[in-house]
Design a protein around this motif. Structure first.
Motif, short mmCIF file in Angstrom:
data_model
loop_
_atom_site.label_atom_id
_atom_site.label_comp_id
_atom_site.label_asym_id
_atom_site.label_seq_id
_atom_site.Cartn_x
_atom_site.Cartn_y
_atom_site.Cartn_z
N SER A 1 36.52 28.46 31.60
CA SER A 1 36.88 27.09 31.94
C SER A 1 38.39 26.95 32.00
N HIS A 2 38.84 26.26 33.02
CA HIS A 2 40.26 25.95 33.16
C HIS A 2 40.53 24.49 32.78
N GLY A 3 39.51 23.80 32.28
CA GLY A 3 39.66 22.44 31.79
C GLY A 3 39.54 21.39 32.87
N THR A 4 39.83 20.17 32.47
CA THR A 4 39.79 19.03 33.38
C THR A 4 41.10 18.96 34.16
N ALA A 5 41.15 18.09 35.15
CA ALA A 5 42.39 17.91 35.92
C ALA A 5 43.52 17.48 34.99
#
Length: 111
Positions: free
Chosen positions: A70-74
């Motif tokens: 996961s690269h996370g949320t914006a």
């Protein structure tokens, strides 16, 4: 009498996920590919929910997810200094609006 589980009212977040794919018969990857990778946007009340739902959907589609990063949320990506393009933001908005996983890219890997 069974109690109903309280409804989760946390807002949907959209997570950027990078998925490594292994091979399965009928997975749609080229015959000579050793595996593949995908970038997708997955909604969830939290990151574990987004990952679980994305993996379930990929498995239901006949794919073999081996690893999910996961690269996370914006918002999290912006805080890390990532400059998101309008196309990415539009796809994230679509994933949230449709409450569905949106595949941005799929690539076959070759040894």
């Amino acid at each position: 009498m069974a109690r109903d589980k309280p409804k989760d009212t946390r807002p949907l977040q959209v997570y950027t996920l990078v998925v490594e794919l292994g091979r399965l018969d009928g997975d749609g990857l080229p015959d000579t590919a050793s595996g593949g990778g995908m970038i997708l946007y997955a909604p969830g009340r939290d990151e574990p929910e987004a990952v679980r739902d994305a993996v379930r959907i990929l498995k239901d589609a006949g794919l073999n997810p081996l690893d999910v990063e996961s690269h996370g949320t914006a918002e999290e990506q912006r805080a890390d200094g990532v400059d998101l393009g309008q196309e990415e933001l539009d796809l994230m908005d679509r994933a949230r609006a449709e409450n569905s996983v949106v595949v941005a890219q799929k690539e076959a890997y070759y040894d």
